[in-house]
Scaffold this motif. Structure first.
Motif, PDB file in Angstrom:
ATOM      1  N   MET A   1      27.283  54.496  54.571  1.00 25.44           N
ATOM      2  CA  MET A   1      27.498  53.094  54.867  1.00 25.44           C
ATOM      3  C   MET A   1      27.570  52.310  53.559  1.00 25.44           C
ATOM      4  O   MET A   1      26.744  52.479  52.687  1.00 25.44           O
ATOM      5  N   HIS A   2      28.586  51.465  53.446  1.00 25.11           N
ATOM      6  CA  HIS A   2      28.699  50.608  52.273  1.00 25.11           C
ATOM      7  C   HIS A   2      27.861  49.362  52.503  1.00 25.11           C
ATOM      8  O   HIS A   2      27.950  48.718  53.539  1.00 25.11           O
ATOM      9  N   SER A   3      27.045  49.063  51.524  1.00 19.80           N
ATOM     10  CA  SER A   3      26.196  47.884  51.615  1.00 19.80           C
ATOM     11  C   SER A   3      26.182  47.203  50.257  1.00 19.80           C
ATOM     12  O   SER A   3      26.714  47.738  49.273  1.00 19.80           O
ATOM     13  N   THR A   4      25.557  46.052  50.213  1.00 21.68           N
ATOM     14  CA  THR A   4      25.476  45.362  48.930  1.00 21.68           C
ATOM     15  C   THR A   4      24.631  46.153  47.937  1.00 21.68           C
ATOM     16  O   THR A   4      24.785  45.977  46.736  1.00 21.68           O
ATOM     17  N   MET A   5      23.801  47.060  48.431  1.00 16.83           N
ATOM     18  CA  MET A   5      23.041  47.901  47.516  1.00 16.83           C
ATOM     19  C   MET A   5      23.956  48.915  46.831  1.00 16.83           C
ATOM     20  O   MET A   5      23.713  49.299  45.690  1.00 16.83           O
ATOM     21  N   ASN A   6      25.032  49.326  47.513  1.00 16.21           N
ATOM     22  CA  ASN A   6      26.038  50.168  46.865  1.00 16.21           C
ATOM     23  C   ASN A   6      26.721  49.392  45.738  1.00 16.21           C
ATOM     24  O   ASN A   6      26.966  49.932  44.656  1.00 16.21           O
ATOM     25  N   LEU A   7      27.019  48.132  46.013  1.00 11.88           N
ATOM     26  CA  LEU A   7      27.638  47.271  44.998  1.00 11.88           C
ATOM     27  C   LEU A   7      26.700  47.107  43.805  1.00 11.88           C
ATOM     28  O   LEU A   7      27.121  47.202  42.655  1.00 11.88           O
ATOM     29  N   LEU A   8      25.427  46.880  44.084  1.00 10.04           N
ATOM     30  CA  LEU A   8      24.455  46.715  43.005  1.00 10.04           C
ATOM     31  C   LEU A   8      24.316  48.005  42.199  1.00 10.04           C
ATOM     32  O   LEU A   8      24.230  47.962  40.972  1.00 10.04           O
ATOM     33  N   ALA A   9      24.341  49.143  42.868  1.00 12.64           N
ATOM     34  CA  ALA A   9      24.270  50.432  42.164  1.00 12.64           C
ATOM     35  C   ALA A   9      25.488  50.606  41.255  1.00 12.64           C
ATOM     36  O   ALA A   9      25.356  51.094  40.118  1.00 12.64           O
ATOM     37  N   ASP A  10      26.662  50.223  41.738  1.00  9.35           N
ATOM     38  CA  ASP A  10      27.871  50.277  40.906  1.00  9.35           C
ATOM     39  C   ASP A  10      27.707  49.383  39.678  1.00  9.35           C
ATOM     40  O   ASP A  10      28.084  49.756  38.566  1.00  9.35           O
ATOM     41  N   ALA A  11      27.141  48.213  39.893  1.00 12.15           N
ATOM     42  CA  ALA A  11      26.931  47.277  38.785  1.00 12.15           C
ATOM     43  C   ALA A  11      25.961  47.861  37.759  1.00 12.15           C
ATOM     44  O   ALA A  11      26.162  47.717  36.551  1.00 12.15           O
ATOM     45  N   GLU A  12      24.922  48.533  38.246  1.00 11.33           N
ATOM     46  CA  GLU A  12      23.934  49.119  37.339  1.00 11.33           C
ATOM     47  C   GLU A  12      24.514  50.274  36.518  1.00 11.33           C
ATOM     48  O   GLU A  12      23.945  50.623  35.482  1.00 11.33           O
ATOM     49  N   GLN A  13      25.629  50.832  36.951  1.00 14.59           N
ATOM     50  CA  GLN A  13      26.298  51.864  36.151  1.00 14.59           C
ATOM     51  C   GLN A  13      26.972  51.248  34.927  1.00 14.59           C
ATOM     52  O   GLN A  13      27.216  51.934  33.941  1.00 14.59           O
ATOM     53  N   VAL A  14      27.235  49.940  35.007  1.00 12.43           N
ATOM     54  CA  VAL A  14      27.896  49.230  33.915  1.00 12.43           C
ATOM     55  C   VAL A  14      26.870  48.658  32.940  1.00 12.43           C
ATOM     56  O   VAL A  14      27.002  48.812  31.722  1.00 12.43           O
ATOM     57  N   LYS A  15      25.864  47.979  33.472  1.00 12.09           N
ATOM     58  CA  LYS A  15      24.776  47.446  32.636  1.00 12.09           C
ATOM     59  C   LYS A  15      23.544  47.221  33.495  1.00 12.09           C
ATOM     60  O   LYS A  15      23.627  47.210  34.725  1.00 12.09           O
ATOM     61  N   ASP A  16      22.405  47.027  32.849  1.00  9.70           N
ATOM     62  CA  ASP A  16      21.163  46.890  33.616  1.00  9.70           C
ATOM     63  C   ASP A  16      21.056  45.516  34.282  1.00  9.70           C
ATOM     64  O   ASP A  16      21.822  44.597  33.979  1.00  9.70           O
ATOM     65  N   LEU A  17      20.103  45.411  35.194  1.00  5.22           N
ATOM     66  CA  LEU A  17      19.968  44.180  35.982  1.00  5.22           C
ATOM     67  C   LEU A  17      19.671  42.956  35.126  1.00  5.22           C
ATOM     68  O   LEU A  17      20.151  41.861  35.426  1.00  5.22           O
ATOM     69  N   SER A  18      18.893  43.142  34.073  1.00  5.90           N
ATOM     70  CA  SER A  18      18.597  42.008  33.187  1.00  5.90           C
ATOM     71  C   SER A  18      19.871  41.469  32.550  1.00  5.90           C
ATOM     72  O   SER A  18      20.077  40.252  32.468  1.00  5.90           O
ATOM     73  N   ALA A  19      20.740  42.360  32.120  1.00  6.28           N
ATOM     74  CA  ALA A  19      22.006  41.945  31.500  1.00  6.28           C
ATOM     75  C   ALA A  19      22.906  41.270  32.536  1.00  6.28           C
ATOM     76  O   ALA A  19      23.570  40.271  32.233  1.00  6.28           O
ATOM     77  N   TRP A  20      22.939  41.806  33.761  1.00  2.00           N
ATOM     78  CA  TRP A  20      23.730  41.166  34.814  1.00  2.00           C
ATOM     79  C   TRP A  20      23.202  39.775  35.112  1.00  2.00           C
ATOM     80  O   TRP A  20      23.980  38.833  35.292  1.00  2.00           O
ATOM     81  N   ALA A  21      21.892  39.651  35.188  1.00  2.27           N
ATOM     82  CA  ALA A  21      21.305  38.337  35.470  1.00  2.27           C
ATOM     83  C   ALA A  21      21.734  37.328  34.417  1.00  2.27           C
ATOM     84  O   ALA A  21      22.139  36.205  34.746  1.00  2.27           O
ATOM     85  N   GLU A  22      21.690  37.733  33.167  1.00  2.00           N
ATOM     86  CA  GLU A  22      22.091  36.834  32.085  1.00  2.00           C
ATOM     87  C   GLU A  22      23.571  36.464  32.200  1.00  2.00           C
ATOM     88  O   GLU A  22      23.944  35.311  32.086  1.00  2.00           O
ATOM     89  N   SER A  23      24.440  37.470  32.443  1.00  2.00           N
ATOM     90  CA  SER A  23      25.877  37.156  32.529  1.00  2.00           C
ATOM     91  C   SER A  23      26.231  36.295  33.718  1.00  2.00           C
ATOM     92  O   SER A  23      27.189  35.551  33.665  1.00  2.00           O
ATOM     93  N   LEU A  24      25.466  36.401  34.805  1.00  2.00           N
ATOM     94  CA  LEU A  24      25.762  35.607  36.009  1.00  2.00           C
ATOM     95  C   LEU A  24      25.006  34.275  36.040  1.00  2.00           C
ATOM     96  O   LEU A  24      25.182  33.486  36.963  1.00  2.00           O
ATOM     97  N   GLY A  25      24.168  34.054  35.036  1.00  2.00           N
ATOM     98  CA  GLY A  25      23.410  32.806  34.992  1.00  2.00           C
ATOM     99  C   GLY A  25      22.270  32.769  35.993  1.00  2.00           C
ATOM    100  O   GLY A  25      21.910  31.701  36.503  1.00  2.00           O
TER     101      GLY A  25
END
Length: 87
Positions: A1-25
């Motif tokens: 099942m595709h969920s937003t947690m799949n999306l978040l996991a994909d994002a974490e393959q690019v950079k960590d959550l702290s970096a995402w938080a900073e880039s998204l404000g």
């Protein structure tokens, strides 16, 4: 099942959550809390999808449906969204 947690996991393959938080404000806590809860808000899901080159509209819809209580209608709509999109 595709969920937003799949999306978040994909994002974490690019950079960590702290970096995402900073880039998204966002605060760091926003993404860590979402991960702990097991779902992203529609706005955060859309923003992450956009940054990852995915269609934000699809992910906004998935996030909105995830926030609904479990029901036959929710499952029906999730199946429909998955059929109509590349999720």
């Amino acid at each position: 099942m595709h969920s937003t947690m799949n999306l978040l996991a994909d994002a974490e393959q690019v950079k960590d959550l702290s970096a995402w938080a900073e880039s998204l404000g966002l605060t760091k806590r926003a993404l860590y809390t979402a991960k702990y809860r097991g779902s992203l808000s529609p706005a955060i899901a859309g923003a992450l999808a956009e940054e990852l080159g995915k269609d934000p509209k699809d992910w906004i819809v998935v996030a909105a449906l995830e926030s609904e209580r479990d029901s036959a209608c929710k499952e029906r709509m999730l199946k429909r969204v998955r059929k109509m999109t590349s999720l």
